[in-house]
Design a protein around this motif. Structure first.
Motif, mmCIF file in Angstrom:
data_model
loop_
_atom_site.group_PDB
_atom_site.id
_atom_site.type_symbol
_atom_site.label_atom_id
_atom_site.label_comp_id
_atom_site.label_asym_id
_atom_site.label_seq_id
_atom_site.Cartn_x
_atom_site.Cartn_y
_atom_site.Cartn_z
ATOM 1 N N ILE A 144 41.243 30.309 -10.848
ATOM 2 C CA ILE A 144 42.444 30.489 -10.023
ATOM 3 C C ILE A 144 42.053 31.131 -8.690
ATOM 4 O O ILE A 144 42.536 30.752 -7.630
ATOM 5 C CB ILE A 144 43.497 31.338 -10.764
ATOM 6 C CG1 ILE A 144 43.976 30.608 -12.027
ATOM 7 C CG2 ILE A 144 44.686 31.636 -9.853
ATOM 8 C CD1 ILE A 144 44.913 31.407 -12.902
ATOM 9 N N TYR A 150 48.997 27.887 -9.787
ATOM 10 C CA TYR A 150 48.772 29.329 -9.805
ATOM 11 C C TYR A 150 47.907 29.768 -8.627
ATOM 12 O O TYR A 150 47.040 29.026 -8.152
ATOM 13 C CB TYR A 150 48.102 29.744 -11.105
ATOM 14 C CG TYR A 150 48.992 29.524 -12.302
ATOM 15 C CD1 TYR A 150 49.905 30.494 -12.686
ATOM 16 C CD2 TYR A 150 48.947 28.327 -13.015
ATOM 17 C CE1 TYR A 150 50.749 30.285 -13.761
ATOM 18 C CE2 TYR A 150 49.789 28.106 -14.089
ATOM 19 C CZ TYR A 150 50.686 29.094 -14.461
ATOM 20 O OH TYR A 150 51.517 28.894 -15.512
ATOM 21 N N ALA A 151 48.161 30.986 -8.180
ATOM 22 C CA ALA A 151 47.324 31.599 -7.140
ATOM 23 C C ALA A 151 47.175 33.073 -7.477
ATOM 24 O O ALA A 151 47.935 33.617 -8.284
ATOM 25 C CB ALA A 151 47.972 31.429 -5.773
ATOM 26 N N THR A 152 46.189 33.707 -6.881
ATOM 27 C CA THR A 152 45.999 35.143 -7.130
ATOM 28 C C THR A 152 46.904 35.941 -6.199
ATOM 29 O O THR A 152 47.434 35.434 -5.221
ATOM 30 C CB THR A 152 44.541 35.563 -6.916
ATOM 31 O OG1 THR A 152 44.109 35.110 -5.633
ATOM 32 C CG2 THR A 152 43.647 34.988 -7.985
ATOM 33 N N VAL A 172 47.971 36.986 -11.104
ATOM 34 C CA VAL A 172 48.239 35.619 -10.659
ATOM 35 C C VAL A 172 49.744 35.392 -10.693
ATOM 36 O O VAL A 172 50.479 36.117 -11.366
ATOM 37 C CB VAL A 172 47.544 34.551 -11.545
ATOM 38 C CG1 VAL A 172 46.077 34.869 -11.745
ATOM 39 C CG2 VAL A 172 48.238 34.407 -12.881
ATOM 40 N N GLN A 220 42.464 28.150 -5.947
ATOM 41 C CA GLN A 220 43.912 28.180 -5.810
ATOM 42 C C GLN A 220 44.375 27.339 -4.631
ATOM 43 O O GLN A 220 43.644 27.246 -3.644
ATOM 44 C CB GLN A 220 44.397 29.619 -5.673
ATOM 45 C CG GLN A 220 43.796 30.383 -4.490
ATOM 46 C CD GLN A 220 44.142 31.846 -4.598
ATOM 47 O OE1 GLN A 220 45.267 32.230 -4.450
ATOM 48 N NE2 GLN A 220 43.142 32.665 -4.882
ATOM 49 N N PRO A 221 45.571 26.760 -4.714
ATOM 50 C CA PRO A 221 46.442 26.753 -5.894
ATOM 51 C C PRO A 221 45.952 25.734 -6.914
ATOM 52 O O PRO A 221 45.518 24.656 -6.539
ATOM 53 C CB PRO A 221 47.791 26.346 -5.322
ATOM 54 C CG PRO A 221 47.457 25.528 -4.113
ATOM 55 C CD PRO A 221 46.139 26.022 -3.588
ATOM 56 N N VAL A 277 52.876 29.648 -7.481
ATOM 57 C CA VAL A 277 53.193 29.518 -6.059
ATOM 58 C C VAL A 277 53.827 28.162 -5.742
ATOM 59 O O VAL A 277 54.080 27.865 -4.582
ATOM 60 C CB VAL A 277 51.949 29.692 -5.167
ATOM 61 C CG1 VAL A 277 51.489 31.139 -5.186
ATOM 62 C CG2 VAL A 277 50.821 28.777 -5.623
#
Lengths: 279, 203, 203
Positions: free
Chosen positions: C103, C151-153, C136, C107-108, C139
């Motif tokens: 991730i 997902y993103a951090t 996470v 990302q994403p 997004v």
């Protein structure tokens, strides 16, 4: 975790398993058919699945055991070891091994292709399964490494801790509440309903800009006791502005808030606040 | 004991106190050290004196409280620290809002006149709060016995409600239909900024 | 600007950071000052450098992370501080770390894409744990059948791992040039086939 497996598989099968090593707590018979370096006690097979993060991880492990570069995979040898591994796992935890079985099929396919004479034209159109496997292994290896790197980063509550000091006595603060225009209007409505000001024509006709100008004129008169009548009007405001100022002045006079003074005929007209005048 | 060893001990004790989040006694501080490197009580107390000195021109100080030592933000910096924890402001009372509305619509107006319309007395608190916020001010005194102050709204009042002038307030005749206004505003007034838009539809 | 004024600012900033309990940005630090005494961004940054220097031989240091600045225990003193807490620092499974790494670096990314690279399914537990830790977040959704979440951090992830931004993540290991790989493979495959063939004849 990989280390633990290495440890187990590295120890000679002849040696009794160490009792305090969970991987080696085996009461069942050892699977003597398995290659020595891949020996897994049968009860540890479940652990095996949890130890490796999937078929790619297992393949990487096998490749490393043989000190091989991914690019130089000896598919035949790796496939043989992998199949041995999987058949052992499958016997024990069939339902968990699906992903491993897919990989086994892939490996078998690659191996079988290599035994066939290469047909250039055909190969160009198809995805080379060996190249695809290598690509996946390389890809996976990068992120496996990245995960270890992230684990090594200094992190809170392990390598460093928040520095905080106790608070001194804090004086209580009273920040301003927010008011929405709607609240103000609802309040006014409440007032109007109670006072029944709606019945008054006066209120309806009254322009707020006139009221505002009345306030402005009064506050001007607070500083200076007298103002010239002309100074109440500024041309920039245009005709409407002049009318507003004039109405405001009349209203102020009517409410006895200001008075208009003229010393002589044609002399300048002055205005002053009544309240100021009387002190 | 060597100076640099003491300095190191001082740094460790500082680290312990900043991370602990509660006071630590001399013995609790000593317990953080392995047995073979554990400072004596005497040395630990010496280190604490060193630490107190080292906080001379800092934002925090060493305090000795009942359960031990702790590092605490200096009292003199409370005004700045306070801003970090400002609570959600309370709401204004209905009486205050009615007073403000009357000053806005009927200015210049005296307190007595407000009381007459509202039918209840207006507390000095309300006038003071509105003045402190600089939403209303005295623009003169009515020429009647007692010379009561006349109140008007200010530029700050207009700015706060995003008005360029009082005539942008809905006329009283429209406040009658506030049910409708209410609905319009619910729709449009997510923030004060959008008020201008809803104003337009009202006129 | 006078030296003693700067020293005082340094102490106030230190007090704020020790009181806040979370990282503070330059602007958040400036906001703690009343408007008429608010330092410029430039001065605030200068004061932060002064503060970092002033922590040289202390138990803590000034750290710049994604959401701002914080004062934290120096890593070298962590062994002593850890003794204060009964619980061992949490360890994370390889599955969780690999998912987190994917991730972070890609990302994403959807769960399906993570599974494709890792070659195994990603358990919902892992996604839940990562979300609960606020490392996470979702997004958006990829515009493919099923509209899977991407997902993103988060900043909290960066803060937790002492990073100011994703560019500070350890660099991903290089993948060898694809053409080179192709050529090598070409060679190896021939070799293997020959080897296999010769093996056959031997047996």
């Amino acid at each position: 975790m990989t280390d633990e497996i290495t440890e187990v598989s590295g120890s000679e099968p002849e040696q009794p398993a160490e009792p305090d090593n969970p991987l080696a707590l085996v009461s069942g018979k050892p699977l003597v058919d398995l290659p020595k370096d891949l020996y897994i006690p049968p009860d540890a097979l479940a652990v095996f699945l949890e130890t490796f993060e999937g078929p790619l991880d297992l393949l990487l492990y096998l490749i490393r055991r043989q000190n091989m570069d991914i690019l130089d995979i000896d598919v035949s040898e790796i496939t043989r070891q992998y199949m041995d591994y999987i058949s052992a796992v499958e016997a024990m935890r069939f339902e968990l091994a699906a992903e491993y079985l897919v990989m086994a099929a892939t490996l078998a396919e690659i191996k079988s292709r290599m035994l066939l004479p290469r047909q250039e034209a055909e190969d160009d159109e198809e995805v080379d399964p060996r190249a695809e496997l290598i690509r996946r292994l390389q890809q996976y290896e990068r992120y496996k490494q990245a995960a270890e790197d992230i684990d090594d980063l200094p992190r809170m509550d392990r390598d460093t801790f928040y520095g905080s000091a106790a608070l001194p006595q804090l004086p209580s603060s009273q920040p301003y509440p927010d008011v929405a225009m709607r609240e103000l209007l609802l309040a006014m409505q409440g007032v109007l309903q109670r006072a029944d000001l709606f019945t008054s024509h006066h209120v309806e006709k009254e322009k707020l800009s006139t009221r505002e100008r009345m306030s402005q004129i009064l506050s001007l008169l607070q500083g200076d006791r007298y103002l010239t009548f002309e100074s109440l009007f500024s041309p920039e405001e245009g005709r409407l502005g002049v009318v507003v100022s004039f109405l405001a002045t009349l209203e102020l006079v009517k409410e006895s808030l200001i008075e208009i003074v003229q010393a002589d005929v044609f002399a300048p007209i002055h205005i002053r606040a009544r309240a100021n005048a009387s002190d | 004991m060597k100076e640099d060893h003491l300095l190191r001990l001082r740094a460790i004790v500082e680290a312990l106190l900043l991370a602990a989040g509660k006071p630590l006694s001399v013995d609790q501080l000593r317990d953080a050290f392995a047995e073979d490197e554990r400072p004596t009580r005497q040395i630990m107390e010496h280190v604490l004196v060193m630490l107190a000195d080292a906080c001379e021109d800092r934002g925090f100080e060493l305090k000795n409280v009942a359960s031990g030592y702790r590092l605490q933000v200096r009292q003199e910096f409370a005004p700045w620290v306070r801003t970090l924890f400002e609570e959600k402001p309370q709401r204004y009372s209905r009486a205050l809002l009615e007073t403000l509305a009357l000053i806005a619509y009927r200015q210049p107006i005296t307190r007595g006149e407000i009381e007459e319309i509202r039918g209840v007395t207006v507390s000095s608190n309300i006038i003071r709060t509105l003045s402190e916020r600089e939403w209303v001010r005295v623009v003169g005194h009515r020429d009647v016995p007692g010379r009561p102050a006349m109140y008007a709204t200010t530029r700050q009042f207009l700015d706060y409600f995003n008005l360029t002038g009082l005539d942008e307030l809905p006329p009283l005749s429209e406040i009658r239909d506030l049910e409708e206004i209410g609905r319009e505003m619910e729709k449009n007034m997510q923030g004060e900024i959008e008020f201008d838009a809803s104003e337009k539809t009202l006129h």
